[in-house]
Design a protein around this motif. Structure first.
Motif: not given
Lengths: 379, 379
Positions: A183-184, A209-214, A258-264, A285-286
């Motif tokens: 998804g990421w 997801v958090v660690q991929l973004a990090q 504000p948020v550029d990407i939201y993982w929902d 990303i739903i």
């Protein structure tokens, strides 16, 4: 007289439209006995369930009237009329009449959806008939990771791509690791300087997801449902971690967005708050909709004006449509990071299949801490 | 004594949070007089309003408390504290102190949002100061199309791309023709054999979308709010046209869907029904959200599970982010088709600026039939 063994099963006793009621709608049943040495295999395999994966989507096996089940039906076009509960697990071969499946080998099992001749469900022992063997995928644990991690953070594959005709037969297997990675990779379009918001960030998918973004150096806002989980998020290095039960999500995003990407992972008000506090061109990303799994239908984006004014794109993440594209890179880049400790994972382990009814409910209520698995048998 | 002329104005007398109340929150006012021959231009232009465009988004000028206004504020970051109502129109130069703006020439006007020295709003005469002249775009009607069509079906441009700093000064001008074309080109990803559902299909944007889809030979399902509009859709050649007030949208889509592309002008239940009856990989283009413009906040996708299970993508269509990419092709391909009668358009013409308060409400209620314009002065 052949000796028989109790074959414990987690079954659907009554249909539920909302959450299941452990002990009432879903029960652990010990009435079935199996002669392990003599049960007919007809060219197939007798396997013992070792680890069972407990995931949010299981609600549609245990609450056939839920919106989730309805959505699944539109894909599978097959009525569900069984007391069986299916999911993903790791099984070990006990007896085999097929040389490709050797005694002692492990397989990831997507378990059978349809009523075929033999059973292959939430139960301690299953016979996989010759026809059902395609639902098994050989698992060779490497890197010293525990077996159970292959159902979660290191989970991948199960089936290389979505085949509608197989979907009619087998439940989806959606391992959290590749779900997060695919998804990421597919939808985030992450750029330097982006701010990412992840709901249920301490969960099986969210924490990856958090660690991929990090790993990409982005600013991360993560929400979770307990102070312990918030503490864990801070340990992971999440920039802004908050407990959504005590901090208003909207206020948190107004402050740190504000948020550029939201993982929902939740839908409803959280999704609204994210869309309201999104930048122009934001990606949503739903991945799940926990708040609407239980039969309530009030989830969703209330304020679509933000979506149009800000050119926001909302992507529905269906594992089967994208996993095959990212499977190889996941195995190459993420699994080694899990094995060497660069990426963290948490497991919520329960012991014994009799814990399955409660574990499914716990996952819906966020009572689990880490990827929920049930250790059913000895490895 | 210089002679003065009444300068009729449509103004915001009271704030409204839902729909405006013509005569109460929005009024036609004749208290202002202007000396046309002597009013100071300071290097600018005196122009007469000829045609005024009445569009759904105007609600956020007349109901500053609505969610639409809130969304606009997040983009413009400027408080709205004026009695002026702004929109898009065509003006004719009456006097000029700038050689680039000649008497008798027509300009599309995005009208001023900010309180600058001179007025330039919903009013019969406006002075555009030197600083405000950039809000005017020269219009040379060609092809024999009536002037008003350049605010609707043939409407394009206004500004080549979105410039946030200008957005603070000027209201958005969103002509229906290029809105439809740009959104369709950018997001539809239309393929042979696709089924398209368009809500408010007889509307200014919807009717162009319908004809673009038809031009590609796709199957079209269109909904509208009256039997007359349904009749018009059938005249346009829409395959399945229905009145959503007498036919259940969900049932219509179950019967004639599933839908590969949904052009959404309304949100709420209609969007839900479309998502429930969408194919895997369906595209939803969110162009408007009529059902939530009026301050109610229950619009949106209730059942997100369909979005995830079916890999649906929802695109927020923001005109300013995409129009410039499709402007040239629109002028090349669509305007000639409108001029030679291949593409149809309908106008709902009202005469006199005093009709503006009611016209804005009519568009919210679907009481208009065709693109709503007000003919304010003689061409």
């Amino acid at each position: 007289m052949p000796s028989t063994t109790v074959n414990g099963r987690h079954i659907l006793k009554q249909h539920a439209t909302g959450y299941p009621i452990p002990g009432t709608t879903t029960v652990y049943d010990t009435s079935e006995r199996l002669d392990l040495d003599n049960v007919a295999l007809n060219g197939g395999v007798l396997a013992k369930l070792v680890i069972l994966s407990i995931d949010p989507y299981l609600l549609h096996s245990v609450s056939p009237g839920s919106p989730m089940e309805q959505a699944a039906e539109t894909c599978s076009s097959e009525a569900y009329g069984s007391d069986r509960i299916n999911g993903m697990g790791i099984v070990k071969v006990v007896r085999s009449e097929d040389p490709a499946y050797k005694v002692g080998e492990y397989f990831t099992s997507s378990l059978s959806r349809a009523r075929l001749t033999s059973s292959s469900d939430h139960q301690e022992y299953s016979v996989f008939s010759k026809e059902q063997l395609s639902s098994l995928q050989h698992l060779k644990p490497e890197n010293g990771l525990p077996l159970s991690v292959y159902l979660g953070a290191a989970g991948a594959g199960a089936r290389s791509r979505f085949i509608p005709s197989l979907f009619k037969m087998y439940q989806p297997c959606i391992p959290s690791g590749l779900t997060a990675f695919a998804g990421w990779e597919e939808f985030s379009n992450a750029k330097k300087g982006d701010t990412v918001f992840v709901s249920t960030a301490a969960g099986a998918v969210g924490s990856i997801v958090v660690q991929l973004a990090q790993n990409q150096g982005l600013k991360i806002i993560g929400s979770a449902g307990s102070d312990d989980k918030v503490k864990y998020l801070k340990q992971l290095g999440v920039d802004v971690a908050f407990n959504y039960k005590t901090t208003d999500t909207r206020e948190a995003l107004e402050k740190d967005g504000p948020v550029d990407i939201y993982w929902d992972n939740v839908g409803r008000d959280t999704l609204d708050a994210a869309v309201e506090n999104a930048t122009s061109g934001a990606r949503v990303i739903i991945c799940g909709a926990m708040s609407s799994y239980n039969g309530e239908t009030t989830a969703g984006v209330k304020n679509l004006i933000h979506v149009t004014f800000k050119s926001i794109v909302l992507y529905g993440l269906s594992y089967f449509d994208i996993a095959h594209k990212h499977d190889a890179k996941f195995k190459e880049t993420v699994i080694p990071k899990l094995a060497d400790g660069t990426f963290k994972y948490l497991e919520d382990r329960k012991f014994g299949l009799d814990k399955a009814p409660q574990a499914i409910l716990d996952v819906q209520n966020g009572a689990n801490f880490g990827k929920s698995v049930i250790v059913v048998g000895d490895e």
